[in-house]
Write a protein that holds these residues in place. Structure first.
Motif, PDB file in Angstrom:
ATOM      1  N   ALA A  20      -4.013   2.313 -35.657  1.00 51.56           N
ATOM      2  CA  ALA A  20      -5.051   2.920 -34.830  1.00 51.56           C
ATOM      3  C   ALA A  20      -5.212   2.172 -33.502  1.00 51.56           C
ATOM      4  CB  ALA A  20      -6.380   2.934 -35.560  1.00 51.56           C
ATOM      5  N   VAL A  21      -4.830   0.918 -33.446  1.00 48.92           N
ATOM      6  CA  VAL A  21      -4.979   0.132 -32.228  1.00 48.92           C
ATOM      7  C   VAL A  21      -3.779   0.402 -31.331  1.00 48.92           C
ATOM      8  CG1 VAL A  21      -5.137  -2.192 -31.301  1.00 48.92           C
ATOM      9  CG2 VAL A  21      -6.233  -1.654 -33.470  1.00 48.92           C
ATOM     10  N   ALA A  22      -4.073   0.796 -30.121  1.00 45.68           N
ATOM     11  CA  ALA A  22      -2.997   1.102 -29.181  1.00 45.68           C
ATOM     12  C   ALA A  22      -2.436  -0.196 -28.641  1.00 45.68           C
ATOM     13  CB  ALA A  22      -3.510   1.964 -28.041  1.00 45.68           C
ATOM     14  N   PRO A  23      -1.152  -0.311 -28.521  1.00 43.63           N
ATOM     15  CA  PRO A  23      -0.582  -1.534 -27.962  1.00 43.63           C
ATOM     16  C   PRO A  23      -0.977  -1.660 -26.497  1.00 43.63           C
ATOM     17  CG  PRO A  23       1.120   0.123 -28.253  1.00 43.63           C
ATOM     18  CD  PRO A  23      -0.143   0.671 -28.861  1.00 43.63           C
ATOM     19  N   VAL A  24      -1.235  -2.893 -26.089  1.00 45.32           N
ATOM     20  CA  VAL A  24      -1.664  -3.156 -24.723  1.00 45.32           C
ATOM     21  C   VAL A  24      -0.424  -3.244 -23.850  1.00 45.32           C
ATOM     22  CG1 VAL A  24      -2.861  -4.772 -23.219  1.00 45.32           C
ATOM     23  CG2 VAL A  24      -3.679  -4.396 -25.539  1.00 45.32           C
ATOM     24  N   ALA A  25      -0.368  -2.344 -22.912  1.00 43.18           N
ATOM     25  CA  ALA A  25       0.763  -2.338 -21.987  1.00 43.18           C
ATOM     26  C   ALA A  25       0.417  -3.231 -20.817  1.00 43.18           C
ATOM     27  CB  ALA A  25       1.041  -0.923 -21.504  1.00 43.18           C
ATOM     28  N   PRO A  26       1.366  -3.971 -20.301  1.00 42.02           N
ATOM     29  CA  PRO A  26       1.063  -4.802 -19.137  1.00 42.02           C
ATOM     30  C   PRO A  26       0.664  -3.912 -17.963  1.00 42.02           C
ATOM     31  CG  PRO A  26       3.432  -4.755 -19.549  1.00 42.02           C
ATOM     32  CD  PRO A  26       2.767  -4.045 -20.686  1.00 42.02           C
ATOM     33  N   THR A  27      -0.400  -4.341 -17.253  1.00 34.48           N
ATOM     34  CA  THR A  27      -0.878  -3.537 -16.135  1.00 34.48           C
ATOM     35  C   THR A  27      -0.013  -3.798 -14.915  1.00 34.48           C
ATOM     36  OG1 THR A  27      -2.412  -5.275 -15.516  1.00 34.48           O
ATOM     37  CG2 THR A  27      -3.260  -3.532 -16.935  1.00 34.48           C
ATOM     38  N   VAL A  28       0.397  -2.744 -14.348  1.00 27.24           N
ATOM     39  CA  VAL A  28       1.208  -2.830 -13.144  1.00 27.24           C
ATOM     40  C   VAL A  28       0.361  -2.272 -12.008  1.00 27.24           C
ATOM     41  CG1 VAL A  28       3.326  -2.070 -12.022  1.00 27.24           C
ATOM     42  CG2 VAL A  28       3.304  -2.531 -14.478  1.00 27.24           C
ATOM     43  N   ASP A  29       0.054  -3.139 -11.047  1.00 28.84           N
ATOM     44  CA  ASP A  29      -0.745  -2.687  -9.910  1.00 28.84           C
ATOM     45  C   ASP A  29       0.137  -1.885  -8.971  1.00 28.84           C
ATOM     46  OD1 ASP A  29      -2.996  -3.881 -10.809  1.00 28.84           O
ATOM     47  OD2 ASP A  29      -2.778  -5.688  -9.585  1.00 28.84           O
ATOM     48  N   THR A  30      -0.413  -0.776  -8.612  1.00 27.60           N
ATOM     49  CA  THR A  30       0.293   0.020  -7.608  1.00 27.60           C
ATOM     50  C   THR A  30      -0.043  -0.545  -6.239  1.00 27.60           C
ATOM     51  OG1 THR A  30      -1.535   1.549  -7.373  1.00 27.60           O
ATOM     52  CG2 THR A  30       0.128   2.081  -9.052  1.00 27.60           C
ATOM     53  N   GLU A  31       0.672  -0.130  -5.270  1.00 30.64           N
ATOM     54  CA  GLU A  31       0.430  -0.591  -3.902  1.00 30.64           C
ATOM     55  C   GLU A  31      -0.977  -0.200  -3.459  1.00 30.64           C
ATOM     56  OE1 GLU A  31       1.213  -2.673  -0.594  1.00 30.64           O
ATOM     57  OE2 GLU A  31       2.546  -2.500  -2.317  1.00 30.64           O
ATOM     58  N   GLN A  32      -1.424   0.969  -3.881  1.00 31.06           N
ATOM     59  CA  GLN A  32      -2.757   1.445  -3.525  1.00 31.06           C
ATOM     60  C   GLN A  32      -3.824   0.575  -4.189  1.00 31.06           C
ATOM     61  OE1 GLN A  32      -3.529   5.480  -4.649  1.00 31.06           O
ATOM     62  NE2 GLN A  32      -5.300   5.656  -3.320  1.00 31.06           N
ATOM     63  N   ALA A  33      -3.642   0.189  -5.453  1.00 32.32           N
ATOM     64  CA  ALA A  33      -4.617  -0.639  -6.157  1.00 32.32           C
ATOM     65  C   ALA A  33      -4.691  -2.028  -5.513  1.00 32.32           C
ATOM     66  CB  ALA A  33      -4.257  -0.760  -7.630  1.00 32.32           C
ATOM     67  N   ARG A  34      -3.538  -2.584  -5.153  1.00 32.53           N
ATOM     68  CA  ARG A  34      -3.538  -3.887  -4.489  1.00 32.53           C
ATOM     69  C   ARG A  34      -4.236  -3.812  -3.133  1.00 32.53           C
ATOM     70  NH1 ARG A  34       2.485  -5.277  -4.665  1.00 32.53           N
ATOM     71  NH2 ARG A  34       2.604  -3.323  -5.772  1.00 32.53           N
ATOM     72  N   ALA A  35      -4.018  -2.739  -2.413  1.00 28.16           N
ATOM     73  CA  ALA A  35      -4.676  -2.572  -1.118  1.00 28.16           C
ATOM     74  C   ALA A  35      -6.186  -2.453  -1.298  1.00 28.16           C
ATOM     75  CB  ALA A  35      -4.125  -1.344  -0.403  1.00 28.16           C
ATOM     76  N   ALA A  36      -6.614  -1.754  -2.345  1.00 22.66           N
ATOM     77  CA  ALA A  36      -8.051  -1.608  -2.618  1.00 22.66           C
ATOM     78  C   ALA A  36      -8.667  -2.962  -2.945  1.00 22.66           C
ATOM     79  CB  ALA A  36      -8.269  -0.622  -3.753  1.00 22.66           C
ATOM     80  N   LYS A  37      -7.964  -3.778  -3.735  1.00 19.63           N
ATOM     81  CA  LYS A  37      -8.475  -5.111  -4.067  1.00 19.63           C
ATOM     82  C   LYS A  37      -8.567  -5.980  -2.822  1.00 19.63           C
ATOM     83  CE  LYS A  37      -6.842  -5.404  -8.824  1.00 19.63           C
ATOM     84  NZ  LYS A  37      -5.921  -6.094  -9.747  1.00 19.63           N
ATOM     85  N   LEU A  38      -7.563  -5.930  -1.983  1.00 22.09           N
ATOM     86  CA  LEU A  38      -7.598  -6.708  -0.744  1.00 22.09           C
ATOM     87  C   LEU A  38      -8.743  -6.258   0.159  1.00 22.09           C
ATOM     88  CD1 LEU A  38      -3.820  -7.037   0.160  1.00 22.09           C
ATOM     89  CD2 LEU A  38      -5.373  -8.849  -0.543  1.00 22.09           C
ATOM     90  N   PHE A  39      -8.968  -4.942   0.214  1.00 24.05           N
ATOM     91  CA  PHE A  39     -10.060  -4.412   1.029  1.00 24.05           C
ATOM     92  C   PHE A  39     -11.406  -4.880   0.491  1.00 24.05           C
ATOM     93  CE2 PHE A  39     -13.140  -1.016   1.983  1.00 24.05           C
ATOM     94  CZ  PHE A  39     -13.130  -1.111   3.363  1.00 24.05           C
ATOM     95  N   ALA A  40     -11.581  -4.849  -0.827  1.00 23.34           N
ATOM     96  CA  ALA A  40     -12.840  -5.295  -1.426  1.00 23.34           C
ATOM     97  C   ALA A  40     -13.072  -6.784  -1.159  1.00 23.34           C
ATOM     98  CB  ALA A  40     -12.835  -5.020  -2.927  1.00 23.34           C
ATOM     99  N   GLU A  41     -12.033  -7.590  -1.271  1.00 25.55           N
ATOM    100  CA  GLU A  41     -12.154  -9.017  -0.971  1.00 25.55           C
ATOM    101  C   GLU A  41     -12.504  -9.234   0.492  1.00 25.55           C
ATOM    102  OE1 GLU A  41      -8.578 -10.963  -2.164  1.00 25.55           O
ATOM    103  OE2 GLU A  41      -8.853 -10.437  -4.281  1.00 25.55           O
ATOM    104  N   SER A  42     -11.920  -8.440   1.359  1.00 26.66           N
ATOM    105  CA  SER A  42     -12.208  -8.550   2.776  1.00 26.66           C
ATOM    106  C   SER A  42     -13.668  -8.216   3.066  1.00 26.66           C
ATOM    107  CB  SER A  42     -11.293  -7.616   3.567  1.00 26.66           C
ATOM    108  OG  SER A  42     -11.658  -7.588   4.920  1.00 26.66           O
ATOM    109  N   ILE A  43     -14.162  -7.170   2.442  1.00 21.21           N
ATOM    110  CA  ILE A  43     -15.568  -6.777   2.620  1.00 21.21           C
ATOM    111  C   ILE A  43     -16.486  -7.894   2.141  1.00 21.21           C
ATOM    112  CG2 ILE A  43     -17.356  -5.155   1.828  1.00 21.21           C
ATOM    113  CD1 ILE A  43     -15.532  -3.952   3.905  1.00 21.21           C
ATOM    114  N   ARG A  44     -16.190  -8.469   0.962  1.00 17.43           N
ATOM    115  CA  ARG A  44     -17.026  -9.550   0.429  1.00 17.43           C
ATOM    116  C   ARG A  44     -17.008 -10.761   1.361  1.00 17.43           C
ATOM    117  NH1 ARG A  44     -15.093  -7.615  -4.594  1.00 17.43           N
ATOM    118  NH2 ARG A  44     -13.315  -9.035  -4.533  1.00 17.43           N
ATOM    119  N   SER A  45     -15.864 -11.097   1.891  1.00 20.54           N
ATOM    120  CA  SER A  45     -15.800 -12.264   2.783  1.00 20.54           C
ATOM    121  C   SER A  45     -16.553 -11.999   4.086  1.00 20.54           C
ATOM    122  CB  SER A  45     -14.351 -12.646   3.066  1.00 20.54           C
ATOM    123  OG  SER A  45     -13.709 -11.655   3.831  1.00 20.54           O
ATOM    124  N   HIS A  46     -16.486 -10.787   4.596  1.00 18.38           N
ATOM    125  CA  HIS A  46     -17.239 -10.454   5.813  1.00 18.38           C
ATOM    126  C   HIS A  46     -18.740 -10.484   5.549  1.00 18.38           C
ATOM    127  CE1 HIS A  46     -14.063  -9.593   8.667  1.00 18.38           C
ATOM    128  NE2 HIS A  46     -13.422  -8.904   7.733  1.00 18.38           N
TER     129      HIS A  46
END
Length: 154
Positions: A20-46
């Motif tokens: 019943a437990v689904a195997p955990v697949a390694p998360t692969v960040d897409t380019e869009q997800a990485r860009a979103a994380k960088l944008f969020a970090e940039s906003i927090r630093s500003h």
């Protein structure tokens, strides 16, 4: 060919209990997800930089207000000395006014330079002054009581 020898952990994943437990697949960040994380970090630093700038400005404003208050206190003390000189210099009032002026000038000099001037009057500790006043009053009462007992006939 012989069978592979699997460890117990590898065998346990194939049992029906863990099915019943689904195997955990390694998360692969897409380019869009990485860009979103960088944008969020940039906003927090500003935001942090903006907050620090606001705090710096507030501290500078408070420092300017304190400086203005110290200058006003010094000018007020100087004005009272000028008034007393014009009134004929009553000794006790003149001495009190000069003491107030010296204290105000010392506070202003300390604020501007960061060091208390050598000529400045000592600043009494608020707790020590209250205790010494209470102690002096109690000692005076005790001395008065001792003096009364000494004068009393036996």
């Amino acid at each position: 060919m012989p069978k592979r020898n699997r460890t117990k952990e590898q065998r346990a994943t194939h049992t029906p209990m863990h099915a019943a437990v689904a195997p955990v697949a390694p998360t692969v960040d897409t380019e869009q997800a990485r860009a979103a994380k960088l944008f969020a970090e940039s906003i927090r630093s500003h935001e942090a930089a903006d907050r620090a700038e606001r705090e710096r400005k507030a501290a500078a404003t408070a420092r300017e207000a304190n400086h203005a208050e110290l200058i006003a206190a010094k000018e007020s003390a100087a004005a009272s000395i000028r008034q007393l000189r014009a009134d004929g210099r009553p000794r006790q009032k003149m001495a009190d006014a000069e003491a107030v002026y010296r204290a105000a000038l010392a506070a202003l000099t300390e604020f501007e330079t960061g060091e208390r001037p050598h000529w400045a009057p000592a600043v009494p500790e608020p707790d020590a002054a209250a205790e010494s006043d209470d102690g002096a009053a109690a000692e005076a009462d005790a001395n008065a009581a001792d003096g009364d007992e000494a004068d009393a006939p036996e």
